[in-house]
Design a protein around this motif. Structure first.
Motif, mmCIF file in Angstrom:
data_model
loop_
_atom_site.group_PDB
_atom_site.id
_atom_site.type_symbol
_atom_site.label_atom_id
_atom_site.label_comp_id
_atom_site.label_asym_id
_atom_site.label_seq_id
_atom_site.Cartn_x
_atom_site.Cartn_y
_atom_site.Cartn_z
ATOM 1 N N TYR A 346 14.666 -6.234 2.669
ATOM 2 C CA TYR A 346 14.548 -7.163 1.812
ATOM 3 C C TYR A 346 14.817 -8.631 2.324
ATOM 4 O O TYR A 346 14.025 -9.399 2.113
ATOM 5 N N GLU A 347 15.536 -8.683 3.475
ATOM 6 C CA GLU A 347 15.703 -9.889 4.208
ATOM 7 C C GLU A 347 14.448 -10.241 5.027
ATOM 8 O O GLU A 347 14.132 -11.703 5.030
ATOM 9 N N GLY A 348 13.536 -9.401 5.359
ATOM 10 C CA GLY A 348 12.443 -9.720 6.241
ATOM 11 C C GLY A 348 11.545 -10.231 4.973
ATOM 12 O O GLY A 348 10.720 -11.056 5.483
ATOM 13 N N ALA A 349 11.252 -9.903 3.840
ATOM 14 C CA ALA A 349 10.480 -10.291 2.987
ATOM 15 C C ALA A 349 10.709 -11.834 2.618
ATOM 16 O O ALA A 349 9.852 -12.619 2.512
ATOM 17 N N ASP A 350 12.189 -12.070 2.539
ATOM 18 C CA ASP A 350 12.576 -13.713 2.461
ATOM 19 C C ASP A 350 12.249 -14.339 3.357
ATOM 20 O O ASP A 350 11.988 -15.427 3.306
ATOM 21 N N ALA A 359 6.824 -9.655 -2.423
ATOM 22 C CA ALA A 359 7.867 -8.821 -1.688
ATOM 23 C C ALA A 359 7.631 -7.210 -1.977
ATOM 24 O O ALA A 359 7.592 -6.404 -1.375
ATOM 25 N N GLN A 360 7.602 -7.138 -3.457
ATOM 26 C CA GLN A 360 7.779 -5.840 -3.933
ATOM 27 C C GLN A 360 6.338 -5.023 -3.513
ATOM 28 O O GLN A 360 6.316 -3.973 -3.446
ATOM 29 N N ARG A 361 5.236 -5.932 -3.636
ATOM 30 C CA ARG A 361 4.038 -5.291 -3.681
ATOM 31 C C ARG A 361 3.406 -5.167 -2.246
ATOM 32 O O ARG A 361 3.018 -4.097 -1.976
ATOM 33 N N LEU A 362 3.965 -5.896 -1.248
ATOM 34 C CA LEU A 362 3.519 -5.810 0.000
ATOM 35 C C LEU A 362 4.676 -5.096 0.955
ATOM 36 O O LEU A 362 4.200 -4.394 1.938
ATOM 37 N N ILE A 363 5.718 -4.815 0.758
ATOM 38 C CA ILE A 363 6.775 -4.550 1.599
ATOM 39 C C ILE A 363 7.547 -3.641 0.898
ATOM 40 O O ILE A 363 7.716 -2.549 1.499
ATOM 41 N N ILE A 364 8.370 -3.865 -0.068
ATOM 42 C CA ILE A 364 9.371 -2.975 -0.769
ATOM 43 C C ILE A 364 8.831 -1.899 -1.270
ATOM 44 O O ILE A 364 9.066 -0.731 -0.782
ATOM 45 N N MET A 365 7.971 -1.958 -2.236
ATOM 46 C CA MET A 365 7.523 -0.799 -2.752
ATOM 47 C C MET A 365 6.664 0.344 -2.278
ATOM 48 O O MET A 365 7.057 1.485 -2.633
ATOM 49 N N PRO A 366 5.935 -0.155 -1.230
ATOM 50 C CA PRO A 366 5.235 0.910 -0.678
ATOM 51 C C PRO A 366 6.293 1.837 0.300
ATOM 52 O O PRO A 366 5.924 3.129 0.154
ATOM 53 N N GLN A 367 6.971 1.235 1.015
ATOM 54 C CA GLN A 367 7.905 2.041 1.533
ATOM 55 C C GLN A 367 8.897 2.979 0.478
ATOM 56 O O GLN A 367 9.228 4.118 0.911
ATOM 57 N N ALA A 368 9.363 2.266 -0.586
ATOM 58 C CA ALA A 368 10.027 3.138 -1.498
ATOM 59 C C ALA A 368 9.303 4.398 -2.245
ATOM 60 O O ALA A 368 9.789 5.271 -2.503
ATOM 61 N N LEU A 369 8.024 4.178 -2.409
ATOM 62 C CA LEU A 369 7.325 5.202 -2.709
ATOM 63 C C LEU A 369 6.971 6.272 -1.879
ATOM 64 O O LEU A 369 6.866 7.403 -2.220
ATOM 65 N N LYS A 370 6.761 5.818 -0.513
ATOM 66 C CA LYS A 370 6.724 6.796 0.527
ATOM 67 C C LYS A 370 7.877 7.796 0.592
ATOM 68 O O LYS A 370 7.502 9.027 0.602
#
Length: 448
Positions: A346-350, A359-370
């Motif tokens: 999250y800090e990296g996205a910020d 941030a959700q589309r490019l960083i957070i959600m892909p990893q969470a779905l994985k």
């Protein structure tokens, strides 16, 4: 003169490993007969497997396929093997397999061809549900396998609107107007976002299509149908049944519950009190109520709260309830994936200057779905198997049809053959989802 040096002057040739340590024998020694205790367990397990197969294999293969009743099956068994014990009567499957697959869906829901001579029409039997199933495979293939042509995503986008038209029939302009509502919602978001912010734009993108569907979509579809009539004969929902109904409910619930679950999971972690409270209340209420209760609400109680004379298709009600039920469980699975991500993501996205949705589309959600893949697929499999509960509210899924078949005097008293056939059908689909889950995990594995 003998060589007494202590340094080897030639290399000995390589020898083959012992035959007992390689191949099938080596695997068996390492895994099945590694010590006396494992050897005893292996022998007992093989004896048990032999005992089971000795009863199952003759029951499956020494069976009757051509019979029109259970009585005829037993007569053939007595004449062939001298006993009716230990032999399956697959004649019920041969006699009713179309009904188990399609329910009472008409084989030829098209205008008959007067020149055909038999009144069956030009299209083959069950053309529309079969075409809907083939298009389903085409639609999900580019989503499941990224190496396929991206042009197939056009079919993926069009399928949610083509499938209802193929299955229920009627005018093509109804599904087109439904699709137009999503386009109008997208335009509303693009127009409102620069003027009033993302939150207002999201609200506009939700309510503008709803207003369109409730007020203008029907009249516009009627006008277009009057200008250019494109329609096929309608099929009533009460004629849907069999495994076709299970696939229909399962596919819609699985396809819709994932995006709804994502938004619910994000809403539960939101800093907006109203959004978080609504999402938490919805998730906890749905997860605290059995699915069968929601199905009873959909089939019986929902009509009480609707205006008199309102017709709300029973299958559509079931689809909504099963989708909401699956979405609540999906939200918790995805929330677990979001919670498993380290705070540094999250800090990296910020630090990159990304806004919330980027941030959700490019960083957070892909990893969470994985991370959530096993839980997501497990939820999918559970939802697909739970479609059999619709038999309790009068819909004829495979289990409901099995009861109807056994109520027939010709097949009264037959059980195992019907249940075995239904179990094989469900196993094929659930096992395929499980294998794809493992394939996806291996594909996305990037190490630690």
């Amino acid at each position: 003169m003998s060589d007494t040096s202590f340094v080897r002057t030639e290399m000995l040739p390589e020898k083959d490993p012992p035959a007992t340590s390689v191949g099938a024998i080596g695997w068996a020694r390492a895994n099945l007969f590694d010590g006396w205790f494992n050897s005893v367990l292996t022998i007992l397990s093989l004896a048990f497997i032999w005992y089971v197969l000795a009863g199952v294999i003759p029951w499956v293969f020494q069976s009757v396929w051509n019979a029109t009743s259970l009585t005829e099956c037993r007569e053939i068994m007595s004449e062939t093997w001298g006993s009716t014990h230990g032999h399956a009567c697959w004649g019920v499957i041969n006699d009713r397999w179309l009904q188990l697959l399609y329910g009472f869906y008409p084989p030829y829901p098209v205008t008959p061809d007067v020149n055909a001579g038999d009144g069956t029409g030009m299209l083959p039997a069950y053309f529309r549900p079969n075409l809907a199933f083939v298009l389903l495979l085409v639609a999900i293939s580019p989503v499941l396998f990224t190496n396929l042509p991206r042009k197939l995503l056009i079919v993926s986008a069009a399928y949610p609107f083509l499938m209802p038209w193929l299955m229920w029939g009627g005018s093509i302009w109804g599904p087109v107007m439904v699709a137009a509502g999503f386009g109008i919602g997208f335009l509303a978001y693009r127009i409102v976002n620069p003027l009033a912010g993302s939150l207002t734009a999201i609200i506009a993108a939700i309510f503008v299509p709803i207003i369109w569907w409730l007020t203008l979509a029907g009249p516009v579809a009627g006008v277009l149908e009057g200008i250019v009539s494109i329609s096929i004969p309608e099929v009533e929902s009460r004629r849907f049944g069999g495994f076709m109904l299970s696939i229909l409910i399962g596919v819609v619930a699985i396809g819709c519950s994932l995006p709804i679950g994502i938004f619910l999971a994000l809403g539960r972690q939101s800093d907006l009190l109203i959004v978080k409270s609504l999402c938490v209340g919805f998730i906890e209420f749905i997860r605290g109520v059995p699915l069968i209760t929601l199905l009873f609400v959909a089939s019986v109680l929902l009509n009480i709260f609707l205006p008199p004379g309102t017709e709300f298709d029973i299958i559509l009600r079931v689809l909504i309830m099963v989708t909401l039920f699956a979405a609540a469980y999906m939200a918790e699975v995805i929330r677990g994936g979001l919670a498993a991500l380290p705070k540094g993501q999250y800090e990296g996205a910020d630090s990159l200057g990304l806004n919330y949705w980027q941030a959700q589309r490019l960083i957070i959600m892909p990893q969470a779905l994985k991370i959530s893949i096993p839980g997501i697929v497990s939820t999918f499999i559970g939802v697909f198997k739970d479609t059999t509960l619709v038999s309790i509210i009068g819909l004829l899924d495979p289990l409901g049809l099995s009861n109807a078949i056994r109520a027939d005097a010709a097949w009264n008293g037959i059980y195992w053959e019907l249940f075995a056939f239904i179990a094989v059908l469900f196993f094929v689909f659930c096992f395929s989802m499980s294998r794809y889950s493992m394939y996806l995990e291996r594909k996305l594995h990037t190490g630690h």
